[in-house]
Write a protein that holds these residues in place. Structure first.
Motif, PDB file in Angstrom:
ATOM      1  N   GLY A   1       8.843   8.333  24.997  1.00 42.03           N
ATOM      2  CA  GLY A   1       8.168   8.109  23.724  1.00 42.03           C
ATOM      3  C   GLY A   1       8.569   9.082  22.638  1.00 42.03           C
ATOM      4  O   GLY A   1       8.386   8.794  21.443  1.00 42.03           O
ATOM      5  N   GLN A   2       9.146  10.240  23.026  1.00 42.51           N
ATOM      6  CA  GLN A   2       9.553  11.246  22.046  1.00 42.51           C
ATOM      7  C   GLN A   2      11.067  11.295  21.809  1.00 42.51           C
ATOM      8  O   GLN A   2      11.533  12.009  20.922  1.00 42.51           O
ATOM      9  CB  GLN A   2       9.106  12.644  22.516  1.00 42.51           C
TER      10      GLN A   2
ATOM     11  N   ARG B   1      14.089  10.864  35.647  1.00 44.48           N
ATOM     12  CA  ARG B   1      12.680  11.259  35.666  1.00 44.48           C
ATOM     13  C   ARG B   1      12.270  11.867  34.324  1.00 44.48           C
ATOM     14  O   ARG B   1      11.201  11.568  33.776  1.00 44.48           O
ATOM     15  CB  ARG B   1      12.459  12.241  36.815  1.00 44.48           C
ATOM     16  N   TYR B   2      13.142  12.697  33.753  1.00 44.70           N
ATOM     17  CA  TYR B   2      12.867  13.312  32.444  1.00 44.70           C
ATOM     18  C   TYR B   2      12.729  12.240  31.360  1.00 44.70           C
ATOM     19  O   TYR B   2      11.805  12.288  30.541  1.00 44.70           O
ATOM     20  CB  TYR B   2      13.996  14.280  32.084  1.00 44.70           C
ATOM     21  N   VAL B   3      13.645  11.284  31.348  1.00 45.84           N
ATOM     22  CA  VAL B   3      13.594  10.216  30.344  1.00 45.84           C
ATOM     23  C   VAL B   3      12.314   9.400  30.500  1.00 45.84           C
ATOM     24  O   VAL B   3      11.648   9.056  29.521  1.00 45.84           O
ATOM     25  CB  VAL B   3      14.837   9.309  30.441  1.00 45.84           C
TER      26      VAL B   3
ATOM     27  N   PHE C   1      16.718   7.114  20.769  1.00 48.86           N
ATOM     28  CA  PHE C   1      17.725   6.370  21.537  1.00 48.86           C
ATOM     29  C   PHE C   1      18.810   5.797  20.627  1.00 48.86           C
ATOM     30  O   PHE C   1      18.517   5.411  19.504  1.00 48.86           O
ATOM     31  CB  PHE C   1      17.044   5.236  22.317  1.00 48.86           C
ATOM     32  N   PRO C   2      20.055   5.698  21.101  1.00 49.29           N
ATOM     33  CA  PRO C   2      20.477   6.166  22.414  1.00 49.29           C
ATOM     34  C   PRO C   2      20.436   7.691  22.509  1.00 49.29           C
ATOM     35  O   PRO C   2      20.784   8.384  21.552  1.00 49.29           O
ATOM     36  CB  PRO C   2      21.914   5.640  22.549  1.00 49.29           C
ATOM     37  N   PHE C   3      19.986   8.164  23.666  1.00 49.84           N
ATOM     38  CA  PHE C   3      19.862   9.594  23.922  1.00 49.84           C
ATOM     39  C   PHE C   3      21.080  10.037  24.721  1.00 49.84           C
ATOM     40  O   PHE C   3      21.332   9.551  25.820  1.00 49.84           O
ATOM     41  CB  PHE C   3      18.569   9.874  24.681  1.00 49.84           C
ATOM     42  N   LYS C   4      21.836  10.980  24.147  1.00 49.26           N
ATOM     43  CA  LYS C   4      23.060  11.473  24.787  1.00 49.26           C
ATOM     44  C   LYS C   4      22.821  12.908  25.230  1.00 49.26           C
ATOM     45  O   LYS C   4      22.605  13.786  24.393  1.00 49.26           O
ATOM     46  CB  LYS C   4      24.239  11.404  23.803  1.00 49.26           C
ATOM     47  N   ARG C   5      22.832  13.126  26.528  1.00 49.86           N
ATOM     48  CA  ARG C   5      22.568  14.478  27.031  1.00 49.86           C
ATOM     49  C   ARG C   5      23.680  14.927  27.969  1.00 49.86           C
ATOM     50  O   ARG C   5      24.323  14.148  28.647  1.00 49.86           O
ATOM     51  CB  ARG C   5      21.223  14.560  27.717  1.00 49.86           C
ATOM     52  N   TYR C   6      23.904  16.268  27.985  1.00 46.03           N
ATOM     53  CA  TYR C   6      24.740  16.835  29.031  1.00 46.03           C
ATOM     54  C   TYR C   6      23.941  17.907  29.750  1.00 46.03           C
ATOM     55  O   TYR C   6      23.023  18.503  29.196  1.00 46.03           O
ATOM     56  CB  TYR C   6      26.063  17.381  28.490  1.00 46.03           C
TER      57      TYR C   6
END
Length: 462
Positions: A118-119, A111-113, A122-127
C-alpha cells in the motif's frame, strides 16, 4: 583447549579478500543504481512459515531452522523432547522452532512487498545485497553461508524488464571482464512439455529431474522420471525435447514442432523470441558484440515460483556452476495473501564470481592495494612532520599510514613489502629542516626528492 575452527561451509575473509569482494559488489551495486533500482535489506531470519514450501521439496530440506529460546527451562523439557521426535519424523513443530535463516532474497522480498504494497510506488525496482544460508553439502563454489545480489521489478508484466535485466547481467560481467553465456528458457515451455506428457500435475516432477541434468546426466534423469511415475512414452518426449540443438532461431523452430500447438507452449516461444530480438536491437545496437543470450531448453530452475522467462549465467573458460540466475514469478506475493503483483528478478552469485575472477586472474592490481603510501618513522620530530603531510594526502583521497614506531629502515621496508604498499615517503632530520622528503616507488626501485608542497602531485603522477 579446543583448537578454534569454523562451521563447515563458512569462511573468514581477510583484508585482501574483502577488498576483492567489495570490487565485485561495488561493480554490481553501481550497475543496479544506473538502471534505477533502489536498495533494500531484510532480516537474517524469517518466520519458518514464510520460507517453508516456497522452494520445492529439495529446498525445504536445505533451510536452516533456529531453535526457540527457553529450551533450557526444565518446565519445557517434555515439550522439547516431543518436538524433537516430530522433527526426526520430518514434521515441523513450533514448540521447537518457529524461525529460520533466510534461504534466498526473493521470498523475503515478496514478503516485504506483501506487507508494504500500500505504500510502494509500482513498478517497484529494488536491489538487495545480503548473506543467505543453505544446509547444503559444501563443495567448490558451494557454501552454507554466501552472499546474493538480487535485482527485482514487481508490478509490471512488460517483457522489456527481462531485456533490461539481461542487459544488467551483460554490463556487469563485461565490466568484470568475464565472458559469459546468459542461458534463457521459459517455464511456460516446461509447462507445455508437461502437458504434452499427460498433464500439468507432472510439471514439478519433470522440472526437478531436468534441473539435475548437468549433475547426473540424461540416463539418471530418465531413471528419476521413472521413479516419479512417468512412463516410457512420456520420457521419450522429454528426451526429444532435451536433444534440441542449433542456433537460437533453429531451436525455437524445432520446439514449435514439439509443443507449439499448445497455447502455453506458443506463448513461451513468443516470449523467448521477443527477449532475444529486443536484446539484440536495443542493448547491442551500438556494438559489434555477439549476443550472450543462448536458448537452453535443459534450463529448468527447480524453484516452483517461476512462471515465465528464466535465466542462468555460465562463465566461459572455467569449470564452475552457474554464477547467476533468476526469472519471472507472476504471483509470488499471492503466497502471502496479496495476489496479482507480477515480478521478475535476477541474482548474482558473488562467491562463485570471486572464484572465477581469481582463477582467471582478472582482479585489477589496484583492487589488491590497500595503503598507497607508507611514511617512515625516523623519530619524534620527523614523525610529527610526516603526520601533518599524511593528513593532507588523506584529505585528497590518498590512503596513507605512518609506521607505528621508530625502527631500522630494513624493518619498515619489509612491512611495506608484505602489505604491497607501492610508495614510501622518508623524512629524516635533513629533509625536515629543508621541508622536503624522499619518495621511493618500491615496485620500480626509483626514488626522488620533492618539496612538501609538491608531494601530493608527485604521488598522484606516479
Amino acid at each position: 583447549m579446543t583448537k578454534p575452527s569454523l562451521p563447515q561451509g563458512t569462511r573468514d575473509f581477510g583484508p585482501e579478500v574483502v577488498r576483492k569482494r567489495q570490487y565485485i559488489l561495488n561493480t554490481i551495486r553501481h550497475t543496479f543504481e544506473l538502471y534505477g533500482f533502489q536498495p533494500l535489506e531484510t532480516p537474517a531470519m524469517e518466520n519458518l512459515d514464510t520460507l517453508m514450501g516456497k522452494y520445492g521439496e529439495e529446498g525445504n530440506k536445505l533451510i536452516f531452522k533456529i531453535l526457540n529460546n527457553g529450551l533450557d527451562n526444565p518446565s519445557k523439557h517434555q515439550e522439547a523432547q516431543t518436538a524433537f521426535d516430530n522433527i526426526l519424523q520430518g514434521k515441523n513443530d513450533k514448540n521447537l522452532t518457529e524461525r529460520a535463516l533466510k534461504y534466498d532474497l526473493t521470498i523475503p522480498f515478496a514478503r516485504y512487498v506483501a506487507m508494504n504494497h500500500g505504500q510502494l510506488t509500482f513498478p517497484f525496482k529494488r536491489y538487495q545485497i545480503q548473506p543467505v544460508w543453505r544446509a547444503d553439502r559444501p563443495a567448490r563454489g558451494r557454501y552454507r553461508e554466501f552472499y546474493q545480489c538480487d535485482a527485482d521489478v514487481v508490478g509490471s508484466n512488460n517483457l522489456l524488464n527481462e531485456v533490461e535485466l539481461s542487459a544488467i547481467y551483460w554490463q556487469v560481467f563485461s565490466k568484470l571482464g568475464i565472458d559469459v553465456e546468459i542461458k534463457i528458457n521459459s517455464r511456460k515451455i516446461l509447462a507445455a512439455l508437461a502437458e504434452a506428457c499427460g498433464g500439468s500435475d507432472k510439471m514439478v516432477d519433470i522440472t526437478v529431474a531436468i534441473d539435475k541434468l548437468d549433475k547426473i546426466g540424461l540416463e539418471k534423469v530418465k531413471e528419476e522420471l521413472l521413479t516419479r511415475g512417468l512412463d516410457e512414452h512420456q520420457i521419450a518426449i522429454i528426451a526429444q525435447y532435451l536433444a534440441i540443438e542449433g542456433t537460437n532461431s533453429e531451436k525455437l523452430n524445432k520446439l514449435k514442432e514439439l509443443v507449439g500447438s499448445l497455447p502455453v507452449g506458443a506463448k513461451g516461444i513468443d516470449e523467448l523470441d521477443y527477449v532475444i530480438n529486443q536484446f539484440a536491437a536495443l542493448v547491442l545496437a551500438d556494438t559489434t558484440a555477439a549476443s550472450p543470450l543462448v536458448v537452453d531448453f535443459t534450463l529448468a530452475r527447480g524453484l516452483n515460483y517461476y512462471t515465465g522467462i528464466i535465466f542462468e549465467i555460465k562463465a566461459l573458460g572455467v569449470q564452475m556452476g552457474s554464477i547467476g540466475g533468476g526469472g519471472r514469478y507472476d504471483d509470488l506475493t499471492g503466497l502471502f495473501g496479496v495476489p496479482n503483483i507480477p515480478g521478475v528478478g535476477i541474482s548474482f552469485g558473488v562467491d562463485r564470481i570471486y572464484d572465477v575472477l581469481e582463477e582467471l586472474k582478472l582482479f585489477p592490481q589496484e583492487v589488491q592495494t590497500g595503503t598507497q603510501v607508507l611514511f617512515f618513522n625516523l623519530g619524534d620530530a620527523e614523525s610529527k612532520g610526516a603526520f601533518a603531510l599524511m593528513q593532507k594526502l588523506r584529505n585528497s583521497g590518498i590512503r596513507c599510514e605512518l609506521y607505528h614506531e621508530q625502527s631500522k629502515f630494513d624493518k619498515q621496508f619489509k612491512y611495506a613489502e608484505k602489505k604491497n604498499i607501492p610508495f614510501a615517503v622518508i623524512i629524516g632530520s635533513k629533509e625536515l629542516e629543508a621541508q622536503s622528503c624522499v619518495v621511493k616507488h618500491l615496485g620500480k626501485g626509483q626514488q626522488q626528492e620533492v618539496k612538501w608542497e609538491a608531494l601530493e602531485e608527485t604521488i598522484s603522477g606516479l
